[in-house]
Design a protein around this motif. Structure first.
Motif, PDB file in Angstrom:
ATOM      1  N   ALA A 113       0.825  -1.204   0.000  1.00 58.28           N
ATOM      2  CA  ALA A 113       0.000   0.000   0.000  1.00 58.28           C
ATOM      3  C   ALA A 113       0.861   1.256   0.000  1.00 58.28           C
ATOM      4  N   GLU A 114       1.938   1.248   0.741  1.00 57.27           N
ATOM      5  CA  GLU A 114       2.811   2.420   0.808  1.00 57.27           C
ATOM      6  C   GLU A 114       3.571   2.630  -0.495  1.00 57.27           C
ATOM      7  N   VAL A 115       3.931   1.546  -1.163  1.00 54.04           N
ATOM      8  CA  VAL A 115       4.526   1.670  -2.500  1.00 54.04           C
ATOM      9  C   VAL A 115       3.506   2.295  -3.458  1.00 54.04           C
ATOM     10  N   CYS A 116       2.245   1.908  -3.333  1.00 62.33           N
ATOM     11  CA  CYS A 116       1.203   2.471  -4.191  1.00 62.33           C
ATOM     12  C   CYS A 116       0.999   3.961  -3.924  1.00 62.33           C
ATOM     13  N   VAL A 117       1.079   4.380  -2.664  1.00 60.46           N
ATOM     14  CA  VAL A 117       0.952   5.804  -2.344  1.00 60.46           C
ATOM     15  C   VAL A 117       2.043   6.597  -3.053  1.00 60.46           C
ATOM     16  N   VAL A 118       3.277   6.114  -2.991  1.00 57.40           N
ATOM     17  CA  VAL A 118       4.380   6.810  -3.645  1.00 57.40           C
ATOM     18  C   VAL A 118       4.214   6.794  -5.164  1.00 57.40           C
ATOM     19  N   ALA A 119       3.756   5.667  -5.713  1.00 58.13           N
ATOM     20  CA  ALA A 119       3.542   5.588  -7.160  1.00 58.13           C
ATOM     21  C   ALA A 119       2.482   6.585  -7.614  1.00 58.13           C
TER      22      ALA A 119
ATOM     23  N   ARG B 177      -5.331   3.440   7.169  1.00 53.89           N
ATOM     24  CA  ARG B 177      -6.457   3.130   6.279  1.00 53.89           C
ATOM     25  C   ARG B 177      -5.992   2.620   4.916  1.00 53.89           C
ATOM     26  N   ARG B 178      -4.785   3.023   4.511  1.00 51.72           N
ATOM     27  CA  ARG B 178      -4.258   2.615   3.198  1.00 51.72           C
ATOM     28  C   ARG B 178      -4.183   1.100   3.084  1.00 51.72           C
ATOM     29  N   GLU B 179      -3.917   0.415   4.192  1.00 47.18           N
ATOM     30  CA  GLU B 179      -3.761  -1.031   4.146  1.00 47.18           C
ATOM     31  C   GLU B 179      -5.085  -1.735   3.856  1.00 47.18           C
ATOM     32  N   ARG B 180      -6.194  -1.091   4.159  1.00 50.65           N
ATOM     33  CA  ARG B 180      -7.496  -1.677   3.855  1.00 50.65           C
ATOM     34  C   ARG B 180      -7.863  -1.489   2.397  1.00 50.65           C
ATOM     35  N   GLU B 181      -7.319  -0.455   1.754  1.00 51.58           N
ATOM     36  CA  GLU B 181      -7.618  -0.220   0.335  1.00 51.58           C
ATOM     37  C   GLU B 181      -6.783  -1.124  -0.566  1.00 51.58           C
ATOM     38  N   VAL B 182      -5.593  -1.470  -0.128  1.00 52.19           N
ATOM     39  CA  VAL B 182      -4.736  -2.371  -0.901  1.00 52.19           C
ATOM     40  C   VAL B 182      -4.572  -3.644  -0.079  1.00 52.19           C
ATOM     41  N   GLY B 183      -5.504  -4.556  -0.237  1.00 52.24           N
ATOM     42  CA  GLY B 183      -5.507  -5.756   0.572  1.00 52.24           C
ATOM     43  C   GLY B 183      -4.618  -6.843  -0.007  1.00 52.24           C
ATOM     44  N   PRO B 184      -4.461  -7.951   0.715  1.00 49.92           N
ATOM     45  CA  PRO B 184      -3.662  -9.079   0.218  1.00 49.92           C
ATOM     46  C   PRO B 184      -4.317  -9.733  -0.975  1.00 49.92           C
ATOM     47  N   ARG B 185      -3.504 -10.321  -1.824  1.00 43.91           N
ATOM     48  CA  ARG B 185      -4.012 -11.001  -3.013  1.00 43.91           C
ATOM     49  C   ARG B 185      -3.958 -12.511  -2.778  1.00 43.91           C
TER      50      ARG B 185
END
Length: 266
Positions: A31-37, A258-266
């Motif tokens: 999720a944190e990688v996605c925020v930076v992207a 909250r970011r971890e709930r938006e990008v959940g495990p696959r």
């Protein structure tokens, strides 16, 4: 492998963490990688209005403003320009907002229920237009957004249902249906990768895969052939947030996680 993007600039107003705190910091999550992207979508935009839709894009825009894009303008989503602390910086009346919208002075990051190889986006309905199987949001502002402003996309679940050969209805306009001075689709960020349209025919390209994700995984979750520069092993890896960015994300921008709930495990 190489690392995508040019890397952040350390903000003057934020103190650099000590060596001890850096060593104790847990590694970045997906999720944190996605925020930076998402933040990287606004790199180099200058004084332009960021219009992120969704939690992770909003965190990305605020992170960009605090680090490498201090000129970026943020809004409360209604009628005010706001600063880093959310306090009003200026008034954004509707007439001024329309001037920004029609003149390329806004960079929107929207979602997509479907998207195809040329960046046509659908948020309206799924299935045949005369008898759709799913009714969605409607086209909303997607046509005007894509014709009059740079538009990027955030897709929290990269899948065959979203990345389709042909969208059921064009809401946001892709490269094969539009030309103009302000039509530009800088990037698509998903939970697997960063994609763009940096090809001669503006066909979607795999720009980078997130740490731990293979090119094969991205291809398997995409319903059309992606352009790839060179062999699979040479596809860059999306950069992870640096220690300053991690601290900002975890302690300032989203301490509740909250970011971890938006990008959940696959």
């Amino acid at each position: 492998m190489t690392t995508a993007d040019t890397g952040p600039a350390t903000p003057a107003a934020e103190a650099t963490p000590s060596v001890e705190s850096v060593e104790a910091t847990p590694p970045a999550t997906r999720a944190e990688v996605c925020v930076v992207a998402c933040a990287e979508a606004w790199r180099g935009d200058g004084e332009i209005l960021a219009s992120p839709m969704g939690l992770v894009p909003a965190l990305g825009a605020r992170l960009a403003r605090r680090t490498f894009a201090p000129e970026l303008l943020l809004t409360d989503g209604e009628a005010l320009l706001v600063g880093l602390d959310g306090r009003p910086e200026g008034w954004l009346p509707y007439r001024r907002h329309l001037a920004l919208v029609t003149g390329g002075r806004r960079h929107v990051m929207m979602g997509a229920s479907q998207i195809d190889r040329y960046g046509n986006q659908n948020i309206s309905c799924v299935g045949d237009w005369h008898r759709p199987t799913r009714q969605l949001l409607g086209v909303r502002g997607a046509p005007v957004n894509t014709l009059n402003n740079p538009v990027s996309y955030w897709i929290p679940r990269h899948s065959l249902r979203v990345f389709v050969e042909r969208v059921d209805m064009i809401s946001g306009v892709g490269y094969d249906h539009a030309t103009g001075p302000y039509h530009r689709l800088p990037r698509v960020v998903t939970d697997l990768a960063v994609l763009d349209f940096a090809t001669p025919d503006h066909r979607m390209r795999l720009a980078s895969t997130h740490p731990g994700v293979t090119v094969a995984e991205v291809r398997a979750a995409t319903g059309f052939g992606l352009a790839v520069d060179g062999p699979d092993e040479e596809v860059p890896v999306t950069r992870a947030p640096d220690p300053v960015e991690l601290r900002l994300i975890r302690e300032v921008l989203d301490p509740g996680g909250r970011r971890e709930r938006e990008v959940g495990p696959r």
